[in-house]
Design a protein around this motif. Structure first.
Motif, PDB file in Angstrom:
ATOM      1  N   TRP A  38       0.834  -1.204   0.000  1.00  0.00           N
ATOM      2  CA  TRP A  38       0.000   0.000   0.000  1.00  0.00           C
ATOM      3  C   TRP A  38       0.872   1.259   0.000  1.00  0.00           C
ATOM      4  O   TRP A  38       0.630   2.203  -0.730  1.00  0.00           O
ATOM      5  CB  TRP A  38      -0.920   0.016   1.236  1.00  0.00           C
ATOM      6  N   LEU A  39       1.907   1.245   0.821  1.00  0.00           N
ATOM      7  CA  LEU A  39       2.762   2.417   0.995  1.00  0.00           C
ATOM      8  C   LEU A  39       3.627   2.696  -0.225  1.00  0.00           C
ATOM      9  O   LEU A  39       3.813   3.847  -0.612  1.00  0.00           O
ATOM     10  CB  LEU A  39       3.643   2.212   2.224  1.00  0.00           C
ATOM     11  N   LYS A  72       1.381  10.949   2.840  1.00  0.00           N
ATOM     12  CA  LYS A  72       1.663  12.221   3.517  1.00  0.00           C
ATOM     13  C   LYS A  72       0.727  12.455   4.693  1.00  0.00           C
ATOM     14  O   LYS A  72       0.975  13.322   5.511  1.00  0.00           O
ATOM     15  CB  LYS A  72       1.579  13.353   2.512  1.00  0.00           C
ATOM     16  N   LEU A  73      -0.335  11.667   4.786  1.00  0.00           N
ATOM     17  CA  LEU A  73      -1.277  11.795   5.891  1.00  0.00           C
ATOM     18  C   LEU A  73      -0.836  10.984   7.119  1.00  0.00           C
ATOM     19  O   LEU A  73      -1.423  11.116   8.187  1.00  0.00           O
ATOM     20  CB  LEU A  73      -2.673  11.328   5.451  1.00  0.00           C
ATOM     21  N   SER A 120       4.544   6.038  12.289  1.00  0.00           N
ATOM     22  CA  SER A 120       5.498   5.343  11.432  1.00  0.00           C
ATOM     23  C   SER A 120       4.873   4.044  10.927  1.00  0.00           C
ATOM     24  O   SER A 120       4.018   3.457  11.571  1.00  0.00           O
ATOM     25  CB  SER A 120       6.795   5.041  12.181  1.00  0.00           C
ATOM     26  N   ILE A 121       5.302   3.649   9.750  1.00  0.00           N
ATOM     27  CA  ILE A 121       4.906   2.376   9.157  1.00  0.00           C
ATOM     28  C   ILE A 121       6.196   1.695   8.743  1.00  0.00           C
ATOM     29  O   ILE A 121       7.015   2.284   8.043  1.00  0.00           O
ATOM     30  CB  ILE A 121       3.983   2.560   7.929  1.00  0.00           C
ATOM     31  N   CYS A 122       6.347   0.472   9.190  1.00  0.00           N
ATOM     32  CA  CYS A 122       7.560  -0.296   8.878  1.00  0.00           C
ATOM     33  C   CYS A 122       8.815   0.456   9.302  1.00  0.00           C
ATOM     34  O   CYS A 122       9.841   0.393   8.645  1.00  0.00           O
ATOM     35  CB  CYS A 122       7.605  -0.660   7.392  1.00  0.00           C
ATOM     36  N   TRP A 151       5.920  10.536   6.047  1.00  0.00           N
ATOM     37  CA  TRP A 151       6.667  11.064   4.906  1.00  0.00           C
ATOM     38  C   TRP A 151       6.403  12.551   4.806  1.00  0.00           C
ATOM     39  O   TRP A 151       5.290  12.993   4.664  1.00  0.00           O
ATOM     40  CB  TRP A 151       6.216  10.344   3.633  1.00  0.00           C
ATOM     41  N   LYS A 152       7.450  13.332   4.881  1.00  0.00           N
ATOM     42  CA  LYS A 152       7.315  14.783   4.852  1.00  0.00           C
ATOM     43  C   LYS A 152       7.153  15.293   3.429  1.00  0.00           C
ATOM     44  O   LYS A 152       7.567  14.678   2.484  1.00  0.00           O
ATOM     45  CB  LYS A 152       8.544  15.423   5.502  1.00  0.00           C
TER      46      LYS A 152
END
Length: 81
Positions: A30-31, A64-65, A69-71, A76-77
């Protein structure tokens, strides 16, 4: 550090929390837009962890939402992939 070194740690952490490897892969897909076979290939090679995410084939525009943290990757800025 390589993705191959970190990936099993992510899976182990997810499993300790009652989740599965399939769920970890679903989040990564997904990411990033990587397919299951591309994730497996990266887990078998020496791709650096940061390069794995920076070279994602189809980063999800909703990344960006993310506030946490993921993984292990913090939200993500703006201006980053």
């Amino acid at each position: 550090m390589s993705f191959a070194r970190i990936y099993p740690l992510l899976v182990a952490k997810a499993e300790r929390k009652g989740r599965t490897q399939a769920e970890v892969d679903e989040i990564i897909t997904w990411l990033t837009g990587y397919s299951q076979s591309e994730i497996e290939k990266a887990a078998d090679n020496e791709v650096r962890y940061d390069e794995f995410f920076m070279n994602a084939p189809m980063p999800n525009p909703n990344r960006k939402l993310i506030k946490g943290s993921i993984c292990g990757v913090k939200g993500w800025k703006k201006g980053k992939k």
